[in-house]
Design a protein around this motif. Structure first.
Motif, mmCIF file in Angstrom:
data_model
loop_
_atom_site.group_PDB
_atom_site.id
_atom_site.type_symbol
_atom_site.label_atom_id
_atom_site.label_comp_id
_atom_site.label_asym_id
_atom_site.label_seq_id
_atom_site.Cartn_x
_atom_site.Cartn_y
_atom_site.Cartn_z
ATOM 1 N N ALA A 1 3.107 7.953 14.091
ATOM 2 C CA ALA A 1 1.992 7.108 13.685
ATOM 3 C C ALA A 1 2.162 5.673 14.189
ATOM 4 O O ALA A 1 1.197 5.038 14.632
ATOM 5 N N THR B 1 1.364 5.484 17.844
ATOM 6 C CA THR B 1 -0.090 5.530 18.031
ATOM 7 C C THR B 1 -0.724 4.192 17.676
ATOM 8 O O THR B 1 -1.599 3.694 18.392
ATOM 9 N N ALA B 2 -0.283 3.587 16.604
ATOM 10 C CA ALA B 2 -0.838 2.294 16.182
ATOM 11 C C ALA B 2 -0.619 1.226 17.248
ATOM 12 O O ALA B 2 -1.502 0.378 17.482
ATOM 13 N N VAL C 1 -1.784 5.085 10.454
ATOM 14 C CA VAL C 1 -2.187 4.220 11.568
ATOM 15 C C VAL C 1 -3.175 3.156 11.105
ATOM 16 O O VAL C 1 -3.024 1.962 11.416
ATOM 17 N N GLU C 2 -4.167 3.564 10.343
ATOM 18 C CA GLU C 2 -5.182 2.623 9.862
ATOM 19 C C GLU C 2 -4.561 1.536 8.984
ATOM 20 O O GLU C 2 -4.836 0.346 9.148
ATOM 21 N N ALA C 3 -3.729 1.956 8.047
ATOM 22 C CA ALA C 3 -3.104 0.990 7.143
ATOM 23 C C ALA C 3 -2.166 0.050 7.889
ATOM 24 O O ALA C 3 -2.159 -1.161 7.656
ATOM 25 N N ASN D 1 -2.163 -0.863 11.082
ATOM 26 C CA ASN D 1 -2.873 -1.811 11.942
ATOM 27 C C ASN D 1 -3.501 -2.940 11.128
ATOM 28 O O ASN D 1 -3.512 -4.100 11.558
ATOM 29 N N ALA D 2 -4.022 -2.601 9.957
ATOM 30 C CA ALA D 2 -4.609 -3.636 9.099
ATOM 31 C C ALA D 2 -3.532 -4.594 8.596
ATOM 32 O O ALA D 2 -3.719 -5.829 8.612
ATOM 33 N N LYS E 1 -1.289 11.113 9.453
ATOM 34 C CA LYS E 1 -1.122 10.188 10.574
ATOM 35 C C LYS E 1 -2.246 9.167 10.660
ATOM 36 O O LYS E 1 -1.993 7.958 10.807
ATOM 37 N N ALA E 2 -3.487 9.610 10.579
ATOM 38 C CA ALA E 2 -4.612 8.682 10.719
ATOM 39 C C ALA E 2 -4.590 7.617 9.633
ATOM 40 O O ALA E 2 -4.900 6.441 9.889
ATOM 41 N N GLN E 3 -4.211 8.001 8.429
ATOM 42 C CA GLN E 3 -4.153 7.060 7.311
ATOM 43 C C GLN E 3 -3.036 6.038 7.527
ATOM 44 O O GLN E 3 -3.217 4.841 7.251
ATOM 45 N N ARG F 1 0.847 -1.193 0.000
ATOM 46 C CA ARG F 1 0.000 0.000 0.000
ATOM 47 C C ARG F 1 0.884 1.244 0.000
ATOM 48 O O ARG F 1 2.007 1.225 0.513
#
Length: 250
Positions: A85, A88-89, A55-57, A59-60, A51-53, A45
């Motif tokens: 990030a 945070t993750a 973290v989301e990626a 963690n997945a 940052k939020a993007q 990816r």
């Protein structure tokens, strides 16, 4: 390829990649590095400096694969937010790492300013990844390896990463070059071969479309058992010859 083989994903981080200003080559380098270790690269990816993007990626990906490799965003500037990030993750603090701090102090001496000091911040529980090019370290936390975006530096960091990985059986690949016809002419033969050999991977990569020169397709046969791969190639050559299609192993 098999359940016992480790799997991996790559997360490329940086607005400069998404904007087209920088062409990413790290994915290819990591793919080749992992293939030599028998680790299956399953997913890649690319995300921006948000940052939020990230973290989301992250963690997945870390939940779905044995290993995740990130590149980019660990420099001294304000948009280098990968360490933030990742912390945070994982839900951990982001303190200065004493060893990283000492490395950077030695590297920069009197020029060790506040922006460069940001590179000493490592998520709690993380271990350093050596950087023999510019010294500023990457880090590992859990199954995540965080590395630089500059290709020369990232490649050098892989030397320190390799001993930490669980390896699998190496994938063997053979190429059959088909000439004079497009891949549509061999699709049925390739499909039948794939159905008959479930533990072998078959791929078709056409060439010559839209040009005056030779047209054809490269059929790539992959598997972890070299003898089975060789047998699959021989069977494929026989089927192609029976159909009157010119082909040879390269």
């Amino acid at each position: 390829m098999t359940e016992s083989s480790p799997t991996a994903a790559v997360l490329i981080i940086g607005d400069e990649v998404l904007s087209g200003r920088t062409q990413d080559t790290n994915l290819n380098t990591i793919a080749r590095f992992l293939a030599a270790l028998g680790i299956d690269l399953i997913e890649a990816r690319t995300v921006g400096d948000r940052k939020a993007q990230i973290v989301e990626a992250l963690n997945a990906l870390r939940a779905g694969h044995d290993y995740v490799f990130t590149t980019g965003g660990i420099g001294p500037t304000h948009d280098d937010i990968t360490a933030d990030a990742v912390a945070t993750a994982f839900g951990v603090a982001l303190p200065e790492h004493p060893e990283a701090l000492a490395i950077l102090e030695r590297r920069y001496g009197a020029e060790f300013n506040a922006p460069r000091r940001r590179m000493a911040r490592i998520p709690a529980g993380g271990t350093l990844i050596a950087n023999p090019v510019t010294d500023a370290p990457g880090f590992q936390i859990g199954n995540v390896f965080v590395m630089a975006g500059v290709p020369k530096i990232m490649t050098a960091m892989l030397e320190d990463v390799a001993p930490r990985l669980r390896t699998g059986a190496v994938v063997h690949a053979r190429t059959v070059r088909v000439t004079g016809v497009g891949e549509g002419s061999v699709a049925d033969i390739l499909s039948a071969a794939a159905q008959a050999n479930r533990d072998i991977s078959y791929g078709s990569y056409p060439f010559g479309h839209g040009s005056v020169g030779e047209i054809g397709t490269n059929l790539v046969v992959r598997g972890r058992d070299a003898m089975k791969v060789d047998a699959a190639v021989e069977a494929l050559l026989v089927e192609l010859a029976a159909a009157g299609i010119e082909a040879m192993q390269t």
